[in-house]
Design a protein around this motif. Structure first.
Motif, PDB file in Angstrom:
ATOM      1  N   LEU A  13       0.775  -1.490   0.425  1.00 16.05           N
ATOM      2  CA  LEU A  13       0.009   0.278  -0.120  1.00 16.05           C
ATOM      3  C   LEU A  13       1.019   1.935   0.191  1.00 16.05           C
ATOM      4  CD1 LEU A  13      -2.877  -1.453   2.955  1.00 16.05           C
ATOM      5  CD2 LEU A  13      -3.110  -1.016  -0.237  1.00 16.05           C
ATOM      6  N   ALA A  14       2.601   0.487   0.374  1.00 15.06           N
ATOM      7  CA  ALA A  14       3.403   2.176  -0.184  1.00 15.06           C
ATOM      8  C   ALA A  14       3.266   3.149  -0.788  1.00 15.06           C
ATOM      9  CB  ALA A  14       3.796   1.814   0.383  1.00 15.06           C
TER      10      ALA A  14
ATOM     11  N   VAL B 141      -7.214   2.270   9.193  1.00 15.34           N
ATOM     12  CA  VAL B 141      -7.799   0.927   9.198  1.00 15.34           C
ATOM     13  C   VAL B 141      -8.178   0.307   8.226  1.00 15.34           C
ATOM     14  CG1 VAL B 141      -9.409  -0.436  10.582  1.00 15.34           C
ATOM     15  CG2 VAL B 141      -9.163   1.935  11.125  1.00 15.34           C
ATOM     16  N   ILE B 142      -6.726  -0.873   7.985  1.00 16.99           N
ATOM     17  CA  ILE B 142      -6.325  -1.795   6.823  1.00 16.99           C
ATOM     18  C   ILE B 142      -7.461  -3.126   7.254  1.00 16.99           C
ATOM     19  CG2 ILE B 142      -4.734  -3.033   5.048  1.00 16.99           C
ATOM     20  CD1 ILE B 142      -3.274  -0.896   5.954  1.00 16.99           C
ATOM     21  N   VAL B 143      -8.001  -2.932   6.055  1.00 14.12           N
ATOM     22  CA  VAL B 143      -9.569  -3.995   6.413  1.00 14.12           C
ATOM     23  C   VAL B 143      -9.032  -5.288   5.132  1.00 14.12           C
ATOM     24  CG1 VAL B 143     -11.845  -5.175   6.422  1.00 14.12           C
ATOM     25  CG2 VAL B 143     -11.268  -3.401   7.595  1.00 14.12           C
TER      26      VAL B 143
ATOM     27  N   LEU C 151     -17.554  11.491  15.165  1.00 16.82           N
ATOM     28  CA  LEU C 151     -16.228  10.987  14.346  1.00 16.82           C
ATOM     29  C   LEU C 151     -16.523  11.133  13.129  1.00 16.82           C
ATOM     30  CD1 LEU C 151     -15.362   8.711  16.777  1.00 16.82           C
ATOM     31  CD2 LEU C 151     -13.979  10.755  15.708  1.00 16.82           C
ATOM     32  N   VAL C 152     -15.912  10.634  11.558  1.00 11.17           N
ATOM     33  CA  VAL C 152     -16.414  10.755  11.033  1.00 11.17           C
ATOM     34  C   VAL C 152     -15.095   9.338  10.546  1.00 11.17           C
ATOM     35  CG1 VAL C 152     -16.498  11.840   8.764  1.00 11.17           C
ATOM     36  CG2 VAL C 152     -17.026  12.169  10.199  1.00 11.17           C
ATOM     37  N   VAL C 153     -15.860   8.654   9.138  1.00  9.41           N
ATOM     38  CA  VAL C 153     -15.388   7.155   8.835  1.00  9.41           C
ATOM     39  C   VAL C 153     -14.904   7.822   7.111  1.00  9.41           C
ATOM     40  CG1 VAL C 153     -14.767   4.832   8.708  1.00  9.41           C
ATOM     41  CG2 VAL C 153     -15.785   5.674  10.588  1.00  9.41           C
ATOM     42  N   MET C 154     -13.724   7.542   6.139  1.00 11.12           N
ATOM     43  CA  MET C 154     -13.621   7.734   5.277  1.00 11.12           C
ATOM     44  C   MET C 154     -12.988   6.264   4.807  1.00 11.12           C
ATOM     45  SD  MET C 154     -14.589  10.930   5.241  1.00 11.12           S
ATOM     46  CE  MET C 154     -14.552  12.177   3.984  1.00 11.12           C
ATOM     47  N   ASP C 155     -13.605   6.590   3.258  1.00 15.46           N
ATOM     48  CA  ASP C 155     -12.732   5.495   2.567  1.00 15.46           C
ATOM     49  C   ASP C 155     -11.910   5.468   1.686  1.00 15.46           C
ATOM     50  OD1 ASP C 155     -13.166   6.456   0.609  1.00 15.46           O
ATOM     51  OD2 ASP C 155     -15.462   4.907  -0.620  1.00 15.46           O
TER      52      ASP C 155
ATOM     53  N   THR D 109      -8.392   0.893   2.398  1.00 15.92           N
ATOM     54  CA  THR D 109      -7.735   1.676   3.514  1.00 15.92           C
ATOM     55  C   THR D 109      -9.077   2.037   4.202  1.00 15.92           C
ATOM     56  OG1 THR D 109      -5.072   1.833   3.208  1.00 15.92           O
ATOM     57  CG2 THR D 109      -6.318   3.195   4.419  1.00 15.92           C
ATOM     58  N   TYR D 110      -8.971   2.627   5.979  1.00 14.32           N
ATOM     59  CA  TYR D 110     -10.744   3.383   6.209  1.00 14.32           C
ATOM     60  C   TYR D 110      -9.552   4.071   7.072  1.00 14.32           C
ATOM     61  CZ  TYR D 110     -13.906   1.109   3.568  1.00 14.32           C
ATOM     62  OH  TYR D 110     -14.699   0.202   2.595  1.00 14.32           O
TER      63      TYR D 110
END
Length: 451
Positions: free
Chosen positions: A184-185, A224-226, A254-258, A302-303
């Motif tokens: 993912l880098a 957060v990597i799923v 709080l906000v969660v972004m993709d 990644t979120y």
């Protein structure tokens, strides 16, 4: 026996520690029997396949019919009250750890294979790191032994199995985290340091904690990597725990972004842990964030979990994670009444945690007449009033099934002659007496509902 072929099993656990002596002794027995012609018996070593082939050949020739048994062979019993059903539930922690290790191994192998196919051979110590993957393979295979996953080993051996699974799983997950960091880098940049252990996100306090348990915080928030190790796309809900220091103000914003910066559906509510849920005005608790994820086959996404801006809070357009107040019912099992602290009771000698809990949790003084139920688009689950145990399950989209009633109780058997293999109870089970107070926590939100 309906044919002239008789099967005599030979061997047992630990029977062949001195195999040469065993076969030498049995050879003498076979020779002695075969030398007695008047016995009209011929003994030989055989396999099961050879035995059944011989039986089938004679039965076909003589037109012999065999009775058909259509029932189950379980539970096995070797005498009147020795039912071998104990090992189905013996050592449940080891059984669960075995299943978890298998799932971990699947995910690690998928990450390792993908990384080795995409990254350059000289970019990572592939051979050295594969040793950790192989170690988990071996330990996960070891616990499939018939005296391991069954729980029929001694306590010290079970502890060793758990230690092996825990250590090998941690090592293999570390490899997966390293590989995903490199995959993912961004080109030309150093791979991020990812943690494979569950951590608690911390948005309050000063800076990034240095205890290594709260994950990396960057400008976008906590990544957060799923991972999805399966061969098809998955839509699911994942959970992330917030630090115990998280304030009510933070939890509500709080906000969660993709991975492309688009907000995803998310929900925050309080969960309880520990044994003081029903006893005490301030039971142990934490905030958790649930959010929707969509992960491609054999891939990862990644979120980012971050604080909401003032504009996002004011917009009220669903960008900010929904905050759900958990309802906590503390029931006196002797009177059936709800017992809750009076409003304002925290003002005298209250702690910060206690004040936060009062803001995050409702403590109703009466139990709803219709009881408690939660549902999604598929099923509705009804719970027994004042107990929190399942009462019925209704299939909302299947009229043929409709509502299935369920009676749930906690009971125990008493026994003095049971063991890891065999279950010999003394009569029928007895109901476990519940404590004086029973706590029922209900979080009913737009994304997740749980009791």
């Amino acid at each position: 026996y309906r044919t002239n072929h008789i099967l005599v099993p030979f061997g047992d656990d630990f029977k062949f520690k001195q195999a040469a002596r065993q076969f030498s002794s049995m050879g003498n027995v076979i020779q002695a029997v075969n030398s007695q012609k008047n016995m009209n018996v011929h003994v030989r070593y055989s396999t099961l396949s050879e035995y059944f082939q011989a039986v089938k050949a004679e039965a076909t020739q003589k037109k012999i019919n065999f009775p058909v048994y259509k029932l189950d062979f379980f539970p096995y019993a070797d005498n009147g009250d020795s039912y071998w059903s104990g090992y189905y539930t013996t050592r449940p922690t080891l059984k669960a750890a075995t299943r978890t290790a298998d799932k971990t191994l699947r995910a690690v192998e998928a990450a390792y294979a993908m990384g080795r196919a995409i990254l350059r051979a000289d970019e990572y110590a592939w051979e050295a790191k594969f040793a950790a993957v192989q170690q988990l393979r071996e330990e996960a295979s070891l616990v499939l032994h018939h005296d391991a996953i069954t729980g029929t080993s001694r306590a010290t051996v079970v502890s060793d199995y758990l230690r092996r699974l825990t250590q090998s799983s941690a090592g293999a997950m570390g490899v997966a985290a390293d590989v995903w960091g490199r995959l993912l880098a961004k080109p030309g940049s150093s791979p991020p340091k990812l943690t494979s252990a569950q951590y608690r996100l911390s948005f309050d306090g000063t800076g990034i904690p240095n205890d290594g348990t709260n994950g990396p915080l960057d400008a976008q928030g906590y990544p957060v990597i799923v991972q999805n190790p399966l061969g098809w796309s998955r839509n699911d809900v994942v959970k992330v725990i917030l630090s115990d220091r998280t304030s009510m103000h933070t939890a509500q914003g709080l906000v969660v972004m993709d991975h492309v910066g688009v907000p995803v559906r998310a929900q925050v509510h309080t969960v309880f842990h520990g044994e003081n849920m029903a006893n005490g005005a301030n039971p142990s608790h934490a905030f958790v964030v649930h959010f929707e994820v969509t992960v491609p086959p054999l891939g990862a996404r990644t979120y980012y979990v971050r604080r909401a801006s003032k504009a996002e809070k004011l917009a009220n357009d669903g960008t900010v994670a929904a905050f759900v107040r958990t309802k906590l019912y503390v029931v006196n099992t002797q009177t059936g009444k709800i017992e809750s602290p009076q409003a304002g009771s925290r003002l005298r000698g209250a702690t910060t945690e206690g004040a936060r809990l009062e803001e995050a949790v409702d403590r109703p003084l009466i139990f709803p007449d219709e009881g408690i139920s939660i549902q999604n688009g598929e099923v509705r689950v009804q719970f027994i009033p004042r107990q929190g145990l399942v009462q019925s399950v209704t299939r909302l989209k299947d009229q043929d099934v409709g509502t299935v009633t369920a009676e749930q109780e906690f009971m125990y058997f008493s026994s003095s002659r049971s063991g890891a293999y065999i279950f010999r109870p003394h009569g029928m089970p007895k109901r476990i007496q519940t404590a004086r107070h029973v706590a029922v926590a209900v979080a009913d939100g737009p994304l997740v509902s749980q009791v």
